[in-house]
Design a protein around this motif. Structure first.
Motif, mmCIF file in Angstrom:
data_model
loop_
_atom_site.group_PDB
_atom_site.id
_atom_site.type_symbol
_atom_site.label_atom_id
_atom_site.label_comp_id
_atom_site.label_asym_id
_atom_site.label_seq_id
_atom_site.Cartn_x
_atom_site.Cartn_y
_atom_site.Cartn_z
ATOM 1 N N PRO A 123 -19.848 11.213 67.553
ATOM 2 C CA PRO A 123 -19.985 11.023 66.102
ATOM 3 C C PRO A 123 -18.707 10.485 65.464
ATOM 4 N N THR A 124 -17.540 10.939 65.960
ATOM 5 C CA THR A 124 -16.273 10.441 65.427
ATOM 6 C C THR A 124 -16.115 8.962 65.721
ATOM 7 N N GLY A 125 -16.446 8.553 66.946
ATOM 8 C CA GLY A 125 -16.353 7.139 67.320
ATOM 9 C C GLY A 125 -17.232 6.281 66.435
ATOM 10 N N LYS A 126 -18.436 6.758 66.122
ATOM 11 C CA LYS A 126 -19.341 6.008 65.259
ATOM 12 C C LYS A 126 -18.770 5.893 63.848
ATOM 13 N N ALA A 127 -18.211 6.999 63.346
ATOM 14 C CA ALA A 127 -17.672 6.996 61.987
ATOM 15 C C ALA A 127 -16.462 6.090 61.863
ATOM 16 N N VAL A 128 -15.605 6.100 62.872
ATOM 17 C CA VAL A 128 -14.378 5.322 62.814
ATOM 18 C C VAL A 128 -14.633 3.843 63.096
ATOM 19 N N PHE A 129 -15.420 3.555 64.122
ATOM 20 C CA PHE A 129 -15.587 2.175 64.566
ATOM 21 C C PHE A 129 -16.895 1.529 64.130
ATOM 22 N N GLY A 130 -17.840 2.306 63.609
ATOM 23 C CA GLY A 130 -19.134 1.755 63.255
ATOM 24 C C GLY A 130 -19.931 1.488 64.515
ATOM 25 N N SER A 131 -21.117 0.959 64.360
ATOM 26 C CA SER A 131 -21.959 0.664 65.505
ATOM 27 C C SER A 131 -22.809 -0.552 65.186
ATOM 28 N N VAL A 132 -22.675 -1.570 66.007
ATOM 29 C CA VAL A 132 -23.478 -2.779 65.812
ATOM 30 C C VAL A 132 -24.951 -2.418 65.901
ATOM 31 N N ALA A 133 -25.323 -1.657 66.925
ATOM 32 C CA ALA A 133 -26.728 -1.284 67.093
ATOM 33 C C ALA A 133 -27.232 -0.498 65.883
ATOM 34 N N GLN A 134 -26.412 0.425 65.380
ATOM 35 C CA GLN A 134 -26.815 1.212 64.221
ATOM 36 C C GLN A 134 -27.024 0.324 63.008
ATOM 37 N N GLU A 135 -26.127 -0.629 62.784
ATOM 38 C CA GLU A 135 -26.261 -1.540 61.647
ATOM 39 C C GLU A 135 -27.524 -2.387 61.777
ATOM 40 N N VAL A 136 -27.824 -2.842 62.989
ATOM 41 C CA VAL A 136 -29.052 -3.623 63.205
ATOM 42 C C VAL A 136 -30.266 -2.751 62.911
ATOM 43 N N MET A 137 -30.254 -1.505 63.410
ATOM 44 C CA MET A 137 -31.391 -0.610 63.173
ATOM 45 C C MET A 137 -31.632 -0.359 61.690
ATOM 46 N N LEU A 138 -30.544 -0.267 60.930
ATOM 47 C CA LEU A 138 -30.678 0.008 59.499
ATOM 48 C C LEU A 138 -31.037 -1.224 58.674
ATOM 49 N N SER A 139 -30.696 -2.422 59.173
ATOM 50 C CA SER A 139 -30.849 -3.632 58.367
ATOM 51 C C SER A 139 -31.941 -4.589 58.833
ATOM 52 N N ALA A 140 -32.460 -4.409 60.029
ATOM 53 C CA ALA A 140 -33.436 -5.359 60.565
ATOM 54 C C ALA A 140 -34.728 -5.361 59.740
ATOM 55 N N PRO A 141 -35.385 -6.516 59.670
ATOM 56 C CA PRO A 141 -36.621 -6.632 58.905
ATOM 57 C C PRO A 141 -37.852 -6.140 59.664
ATOM 58 N N CYS A 142 -37.643 -5.537 60.842
ATOM 59 C CA CYS A 142 -38.753 -5.103 61.688
ATOM 60 C C CYS A 142 -38.280 -3.910 62.533
ATOM 61 N N PRO A 143 -39.189 -3.286 63.288
ATOM 62 C CA PRO A 143 -38.761 -2.185 64.154
ATOM 63 C C PRO A 143 -37.740 -2.648 65.197
ATOM 64 N N VAL A 144 -36.870 -1.720 65.607
ATOM 65 C CA VAL A 144 -35.813 -2.005 66.577
ATOM 66 C C VAL A 144 -35.955 -1.046 67.752
ATOM 67 N N THR A 145 -35.884 -1.606 68.952
ATOM 68 C CA THR A 145 -35.853 -0.799 70.171
ATOM 69 C C THR A 145 -34.412 -0.738 70.639
ATOM 70 N N PHE A 146 -33.908 0.463 70.799
ATOM 71 C CA PHE A 146 -32.536 0.676 71.244
ATOM 72 C C PHE A 146 -32.533 1.021 72.723
ATOM 73 N N VAL A 147 -31.758 0.285 73.502
ATOM 74 C CA VAL A 147 -31.633 0.525 74.932
ATOM 75 C C VAL A 147 -30.262 1.120 75.187
ATOM 76 N N ARG A 148 -30.254 2.414 75.492
ATOM 77 C CA ARG A 148 -28.994 3.119 75.681
ATOM 78 C C ARG A 148 -28.453 2.853 77.070
ATOM 79 N N ALA A 149 -27.144 2.669 77.152
ATOM 80 C CA ALA A 149 -26.491 2.491 78.438
ATOM 81 C C ALA A 149 -26.568 3.787 79.215
ATOM 82 N N VAL A 150 -26.732 3.677 80.508
ATOM 83 C CA VAL A 150 -26.772 4.846 81.374
ATOM 84 C C VAL A 150 -25.358 5.405 81.480
ATOM 85 N N ALA A 151 -25.233 6.716 81.302
ATOM 86 C CA ALA A 151 -23.912 7.353 81.393
ATOM 87 C C ALA A 151 -23.393 7.236 82.822
ATOM 88 N N ALA A 152 -22.104 6.980 82.924
ATOM 89 C CA ALA A 152 -21.489 6.813 84.252
ATOM 90 C C ALA A 152 -21.242 8.124 84.924
#
Length: 152
Positions: A123-152
């Motif tokens: 949550p801190t990383g998101k607050a400090v650096f923002g998130s491209v995916a989050q901005e797309v999800m909030l601003s896109a004119p249609c539904p958004v599918t988010f593909v999360r990276a697999v944790a290493a």
């Protein structure tokens, strides 16, 4: 609601993330016989760097964002996966803010779905650096599918 056009946001991804994005795009587009608009967004400095690595002079015909995106390794890998699955696609290159350009492309092509990838962040990383995916999800004119990276 039918899906006719899917915007797939790609960047400089590692091989595993590229495969996951391609798989998700196929899963969304193939059953609907939809076209995928592969959208590779470059930052200004990244675009100049990639163009230089490709040996493309800025005055050359092949120096447009679309042409550079078509030659980029990540875009080619996803395009190959879509071709193998029989999914129609086109490639668009854009230069600018990643989230803004993806949202603008989705609006311009009348996308029914956007597919974006992202990394798991605190949550801190998101607050400090923002998130491209989050901005797309909030601003896109249609539904958004988010593909999360697999944790290493």
């Amino acid at each position: 609601m039918s899906i006719e056009t899917v915007v797939l946001a790609v960047g400089t991804e590692d091989e595993e993330r590229t495969e996951r994005l391609a798989e998700e795009a196929v899963a969304v587009a193939e059953p609907a016989d939809a076209e995928v608009v592969l959208t590779h967004v470059f930052g200004d400095a990244e675009f100049e760097s990639v163009r230089a690595k490709l040996g493309v002079d800025e005055d050359d015909e092949g120096s447009t964002p679309d042409a550079v995106a078509e030659r980029h390794t990540t875009t080619r890998a996803v395009a190959n996966a879509l071709s193998e699955a029989g999914v129609r696609y086109s490639i668009r290159g854009r230069v600018g803010d990643l989230a803004d350009e993806v949202v603008e492309t989705a609006s311009a092509v009348g996308a029914d779905r956007v597919v974006v990838g992202g990394r798991q962040r605190s949550p801190t990383g998101k607050a400090v650096f923002g998130s491209v995916a989050q901005e797309v999800m909030l601003s896109a004119p249609c539904p958004v599918t988010f593909v999360r990276a697999v944790a290493a």
